[in-house]
Design a protein around this motif. Structure first.
Motif, PDB file in Angstrom:
ATOM      1  N   VAL A 129       0.831  -1.208   0.000  1.00  0.00           N
ATOM      2  CA  VAL A 129       0.000   0.000   0.000  1.00  0.00           C
ATOM      3  C   VAL A 129       0.869   1.263   0.000  1.00  0.00           C
ATOM      4  CG1 VAL A 129      -0.333   0.338   2.488  1.00  0.00           C
ATOM      5  CG2 VAL A 129      -2.207   0.846   0.890  1.00  0.00           C
ATOM      6  N   PHE A 130       2.134   1.140   0.418  1.00  0.00           N
ATOM      7  CA  PHE A 130       3.023   2.303   0.415  1.00  0.00           C
ATOM      8  C   PHE A 130       3.809   2.380  -0.887  1.00  0.00           C
ATOM      9  CE2 PHE A 130       2.447   1.184   4.913  1.00  0.00           C
ATOM     10  CZ  PHE A 130       1.890   2.373   5.355  1.00  0.00           C
ATOM     11  N   ALA A 131       3.727   3.519  -1.552  1.00  0.00           N
ATOM     12  CA  ALA A 131       4.349   3.686  -2.865  1.00  0.00           C
ATOM     13  C   ALA A 131       5.854   3.432  -2.795  1.00  0.00           C
ATOM     14  CB  ALA A 131       4.070   5.086  -3.394  1.00  0.00           C
ATOM     15  N   LYS A 132       6.465   3.824  -1.686  1.00  0.00           N
ATOM     16  CA  LYS A 132       7.921   3.645  -1.548  1.00  0.00           C
ATOM     17  C   LYS A 132       8.298   2.165  -1.597  1.00  0.00           C
ATOM     18  CE  LYS A 132      10.491   7.403  -0.243  1.00  0.00           C
ATOM     19  NZ  LYS A 132       9.698   8.450   0.462  1.00  0.00           N
ATOM     20  N   ASN A 133       7.459   1.334  -0.910  1.00  0.00           N
ATOM     21  CA  ASN A 133       7.744  -0.107  -0.885  1.00  0.00           C
ATOM     22  C   ASN A 133       7.617  -0.728  -2.270  1.00  0.00           C
ATOM     23  OD1 ASN A 133       8.178   0.058   1.808  1.00  0.00           O
ATOM     24  ND2 ASN A 133       6.216  -0.826   2.409  1.00  0.00           N
ATOM     25  N   ARG A 134       6.688  -0.177  -3.061  1.00  0.00           N
ATOM     26  CA  ARG A 134       6.440  -0.762  -4.384  1.00  0.00           C
ATOM     27  C   ARG A 134       7.625  -0.554  -5.321  1.00  0.00           C
ATOM     28  NH1 ARG A 134       0.965   1.337  -3.701  1.00  0.00           N
ATOM     29  NH2 ARG A 134       1.359   3.078  -5.107  1.00  0.00           N
ATOM     30  N   GLU A 135       8.506   0.370  -4.963  1.00  0.00           N
ATOM     31  CA  GLU A 135       9.669   0.604  -5.816  1.00  0.00           C
ATOM     32  C   GLU A 135      10.827  -0.329  -5.478  1.00  0.00           C
ATOM     33  OE1 GLU A 135      10.186   4.772  -5.309  1.00  0.00           O
ATOM     34  OE2 GLU A 135       8.307   5.151  -6.396  1.00  0.00           O
ATOM     35  N   ARG A 136      10.696  -1.034  -4.362  1.00  0.00           N
ATOM     36  CA  ARG A 136      11.777  -1.944  -3.978  1.00  0.00           C
ATOM     37  C   ARG A 136      11.441  -3.365  -4.422  1.00  0.00           C
ATOM     38  NH1 ARG A 136      12.840  -0.494   2.167  1.00  0.00           N
ATOM     39  NH2 ARG A 136      14.207  -2.299   1.975  1.00  0.00           N
ATOM     40  N   THR A 137      12.225  -3.838  -5.383  1.00  0.00           N
ATOM     41  CA  THR A 137      11.926  -5.138  -5.996  1.00  0.00           C
ATOM     42  C   THR A 137      11.860  -6.252  -4.951  1.00  0.00           C
ATOM     43  OG1 THR A 137      13.116  -4.348  -7.920  1.00  0.00           O
ATOM     44  CG2 THR A 137      12.566  -6.689  -7.874  1.00  0.00           C
ATOM     45  N   GLY A 138      12.770  -6.230  -3.992  1.00  0.00           N
ATOM     46  CA  GLY A 138      12.791  -7.274  -2.968  1.00  0.00           C
ATOM     47  C   GLY A 138      11.465  -7.363  -2.233  1.00  0.00           C
ATOM     48  N   LEU A 139      10.939  -6.215  -1.819  1.00  0.00           N
ATOM     49  CA  LEU A 139       9.671  -6.195  -1.084  1.00  0.00           C
ATOM     50  C   LEU A 139       8.517  -6.648  -1.970  1.00  0.00           C
ATOM     51  CD1 LEU A 139       9.797  -2.985   1.137  1.00  0.00           C
ATOM     52  CD2 LEU A 139       9.735  -5.379   1.861  1.00  0.00           C
ATOM     53  N   VAL A 140       8.546  -6.182  -3.229  1.00  0.00           N
ATOM     54  CA  VAL A 140       7.465  -6.554  -4.150  1.00  0.00           C
ATOM     55  C   VAL A 140       7.456  -8.066  -4.359  1.00  0.00           C
ATOM     56  CG1 VAL A 140       6.656  -6.380  -6.536  1.00  0.00           C
ATOM     57  CG2 VAL A 140       7.379  -4.322  -5.313  1.00  0.00           C
ATOM     58  N   VAL A 141       8.646  -8.629  -4.583  1.00  0.00           N
ATOM     59  CA  VAL A 141       8.724 -10.080  -4.807  1.00  0.00           C
ATOM     60  C   VAL A 141       8.309 -10.825  -3.536  1.00  0.00           C
ATOM     61  CG1 VAL A 141      10.279 -12.014  -5.268  1.00  0.00           C
ATOM     62  CG2 VAL A 141      10.429  -9.942  -6.642  1.00  0.00           C
ATOM     63  N   GLY A 142       8.787 -10.357  -2.382  1.00  0.00           N
ATOM     64  CA  GLY A 142       8.404 -10.993  -1.111  1.00  0.00           C
ATOM     65  C   GLY A 142       6.902 -10.991  -0.923  1.00  0.00           C
ATOM     66  N   ALA A 143       6.279  -9.832  -1.146  1.00  0.00           N
ATOM     67  CA  ALA A 143       4.824  -9.728  -1.004  1.00  0.00           C
ATOM     68  C   ALA A 143       4.128 -10.639  -2.007  1.00  0.00           C
ATOM     69  CB  ALA A 143       4.391  -8.281  -1.198  1.00  0.00           C
ATOM     70  N   SER A 144       4.684 -10.717  -3.228  1.00  0.00           N
ATOM     71  CA  SER A 144       4.074 -11.544  -4.273  1.00  0.00           C
ATOM     72  C   SER A 144       4.112 -13.019  -3.897  1.00  0.00           C
ATOM     73  CB  SER A 144       4.797 -11.345  -5.608  1.00  0.00           C
ATOM     74  OG  SER A 144       4.668 -10.017  -6.034  1.00  0.00           O
ATOM     75  N   VAL A 145       5.268 -13.440  -3.364  1.00  0.00           N
ATOM     76  CA  VAL A 145       5.381 -14.846  -2.951  1.00  0.00           C
ATOM     77  C   VAL A 145       4.348 -15.157  -1.870  1.00  0.00           C
ATOM     78  CG1 VAL A 145       6.876 -16.519  -1.780  1.00  0.00           C
ATOM     79  CG2 VAL A 145       7.800 -15.096  -3.610  1.00  0.00           C
ATOM     80  N   LEU A 146       4.175 -14.218  -0.922  1.00  0.00           N
ATOM     81  CA  LEU A 146       3.171 -14.405   0.130  1.00  0.00           C
ATOM     82  C   LEU A 146       1.775 -14.522  -0.459  1.00  0.00           C
ATOM     83  CD1 LEU A 146       4.178 -12.080   3.107  1.00  0.00           C
ATOM     84  CD2 LEU A 146       3.990 -14.564   3.095  1.00  0.00           C
ATOM     85  N   VAL A 147       1.480 -13.665  -1.439  1.00  0.00           N
ATOM     86  CA  VAL A 147       0.149 -13.696  -2.058  1.00  0.00           C
ATOM     87  C   VAL A 147      -0.091 -15.058  -2.725  1.00  0.00           C
ATOM     88  CG1 VAL A 147      -1.274 -12.745  -3.919  1.00  0.00           C
ATOM     89  CG2 VAL A 147      -0.043 -11.212  -2.387  1.00  0.00           C
TER      90      VAL A 147
END
Lengths: 400, 205
Positions: free
Chosen positions: A286-304
């Motif tokens: 939900v935070f735009a800053k986090n969406r720019e960090r590939t590591g966080l995006v991939v981590g969140a995606s794996v969780l989803v």
């Protein structure tokens, strides 16, 4: 570009797993489905859960690719090719799981000589075939650069993608006998969870392709896809909340099923989906800053993705726990009569599932190698231009 | 039109399981499969009881295919292997069954069994009516209302063998048949009526 040779270790591991899976499948064909953990009380298991899961995973690709044309989201066009490849591979795997689950695959021609059009399974076979054909047409035309044809196909692709998930949901949602399935919101939930798991898988694959320097996706586009994923998670969570509230409020039969879901044998899957698959990824993305960090995006995606897999499992299995008539299935085991059924996948069952997924990885490598190879040289110039323009537009305010 | 049906007197049922075994012998039902089951109501075990000592009660519920007028299993069968025949029975054409088990998910009564493996017969000789077709692994099966017997004008085996005479078989479309009279006069009810499947098997007390 030969991706299979490029990732020798991965390909070798997948090839071994695929061979083990095929051997187990042949064993299952000769011995029967008794090789699995299924029983008369719990007559569907891991295969059908994986079928639902892969139909869902297939969604992200086609929806992203076709919305590029239908909703004129030009930026998505840059990832349309890998997205469609992913979608095609996933739908093939879903089909394989249905075939593996059949007890009498040698009589499958009966489906064509005497189909019963009242059966949701027949609808599903029709729609999945159509979906596969659309995927292949899309892929071939996109690779040839027939933009006009691609635009026309995407007009059909989007509704077909929605339909595929709805029909899969109706296989379960129309069964009045199963309290946990019989719900009008089943189809919307399937579409939403297909969108979020499919998008999450697409993001993971794009990140891997980028890391391996096979296909470059701009950070901006990744962030924007992650934003879309965040929205889909919210929609999925909203639908699930509607369903749970409707089950709980009257405190009647639905509440009993809900109690099983939240505190019964399938509860770990339920809670993982809610917390790990919805709440945490949403809070991250939900935070735009986090969406720019590939590591966080991939981590969140794996969780989803893991969350949606858990969702498929609890959705399928919870409804088999308590039969409508107590003790009705009358399970017999080794001559003694036990009225309670239970289910846990057996080792060969798991090996078959891993084998199918491995075939999928190999299939993706093969198809992506074919689809992306010349495109990265010839079309990357073409694709880069609008992408770069979009980059500039988006980057401008943040720079300013 | 003929519409075969059955009425079961729950008060008369003593839970002897004779019908369950008679059914197995008639229909060549394999090891670990029962088309016909006598359940102890409210219990997860056979011959259990409900209540707290010394106030215990035990009632039996003989359960098999309900031969519904609106069969959920037939609607979902992708190949039309499950069908309603001209005598009002729900039957399976094993040649058409692809083993998808959609019917098992759809049946509210869990009446169906699946051949998870090649059927094993114990004792190891061929028992069963000569006209009953053998099943192979990978097909669903269930009570046929003794199709082969009822086609010959006989009663289903469970009806014939019940030592308490708890089962009544006949034509539901004939108001003068014994089964129709019993249903009309004994306030017979159907199992899980709210499912709207309209069973042709009735229970009365």
């Amino acid at each position: 570009m030969n991706l299979i040779m490029k990732n020798k270790v991965l390909s070798a591991v997948c090839a071994v797993l695929a061979v083990v899976g095929i051997v187990c499948w042949v064993m299952q064909l000769s011995q029967g489905l008794s090789l699995t953990g299924m029983s008369t009380a719990n007559s569907w298991g891991l295969y059908i859960a994986m079928f639902m899961f892969f139909v869902g995973l297939s969604a992200g690709g086609l929806i992203v690719a076709s919305s590029a044309s239908v909703f004129h989201i030009k930026r998505f066009k840059a990832v349309a090719l890998p997205a469609i490849v992913l979608s095609t591979v996933c739908i093939c795997l879903a089909g394989m799981f249905v075939l593996i689950d059949l007890g009498g695959i040698q009589r499958i021609w009966r489906l064509f000589t005497g189909p019963n059009f009242a059966s949701p399974l027949v609808w599903d076979i029709c729609v999945i075939t159509l979906y596969l054909v659309i995927n292949i047409l899309y892929l071939v035309n996109m690779r040839r650069g027939n933009d006009r044809v691609v635009t026309i196909i995407s007009r059909f692709a989007l509704p077909c993608a929605i339909l595929v998930h709805s029909v899969t949901a109706w296989i379960f949602g129309l069964q009045m006998a199963k309290e946990g399935w019989y719900s009008a919101i089943m189809a919307p939930i399937f579409v939403a969870s297909a969108m979020d798991s499919g998008l999450a898988l697409l993001l993971c694959v794009l990140a891997v392709l980028k890391k391996a320097r096979i296909f470059n996706t701009s950070g901006d586009l990744m962030a924007s896809l992650a934003g879309l994923l965040c929205t889909c998670i919210a929609v999925d969570a909203f639908f699930i909340f509607c369903e749970v509230l409707t089950m709980a409020y009257p405190g009647a039969a639905g509440a009993e099923t809900l109690a099983l879901m939240t505190a019964g044998p399938t509860a770990p899957f339920f809670w993982f989906e809610i917390i790990g698959g919805l709440v945490i990824p949403f809070c991250v993305l939900v935070f735009a800053k986090n969406r720019e960090r590939t590591g966080l995006v991939v981590g969140a995606s794996v969780l989803v993705i893991a969350g949606v897999l858990c969702k498929r499992l609890w959705l399928l299995l919870t409804s088999f726990i308590v039969p409508n008539v107590q003790g009705a299935p009358g399970i017999m085991s080794d001559g003694s009569w036990t009225l309670m059924g239970s289910y846990a996948p057996t080792l060969p069952e798991v090996a078959i599932v891993l084998g199918v997924v491995s075939v999928g990885v190999l299939g993706f490598e093969l198809l992506a190698g074919w689809a992306l190879a010349p495109a990265t040289e010839a079309a990357s110039v073409k694709a880069k231009a609008p992408a770069a323009a979009a980059d500039m537009e988006d980057a401008a305010p943040s720079l300013g | 039109m003929t519409k075969y049906g059955m009425a079961i007197n729950k008060t008369r049922c003593i839970g002897c399981q004779t019908c369950a075994y008679a059914c197995k012998m008639q229909n060549s039902v394999a090891k670990n499969v029962r088309w016909n089951r006598v359940l102890s109501e409210g219990c997860d075990v056979v011959d259990g009881a409900v209540g707290q000592y010394p106030n215990l009660s035990r009632t039996y519920l003989p359960l098999a295919c309900q031969h519904c007028e609106n069969p959920a299993c037939m609607k979902v069968c992708p190949t039309g292997a499950t069908y309603k025949d001209e005598m009002g029975r729900v039957e399976i054409d094993y040649e058409k069954c692809i083993g998808c088990r959609m019917c098992m998910a759809a049946c509210p009564y869990n009446a169906r069994s699946f051949n998870w493996e090649e059927p094993v017969h114990e004792p190891g000789f061929a028992y069963g009516d000569k006209d009953v077709p053998e099943r192979t692994k990978g097909v669903a099966e269930k009570c046929t209302m003794c199709k082969e017997r009822t086609d010959r004008g006989e009663e289903p085996r469970c009806v014939q063998c019940c030592p308490m005479g708890a089962r009544v078989f006949g034509d539901l479309d004939d108001p003068n048949s014994e089964v129709s009279k019993v249903i009309a006069t004994r306030h017979a009810s159907q199992l899980l009526e709210e499912q709207g499947t309209h069973p042709q098997v009735y229970y009365f007390e």
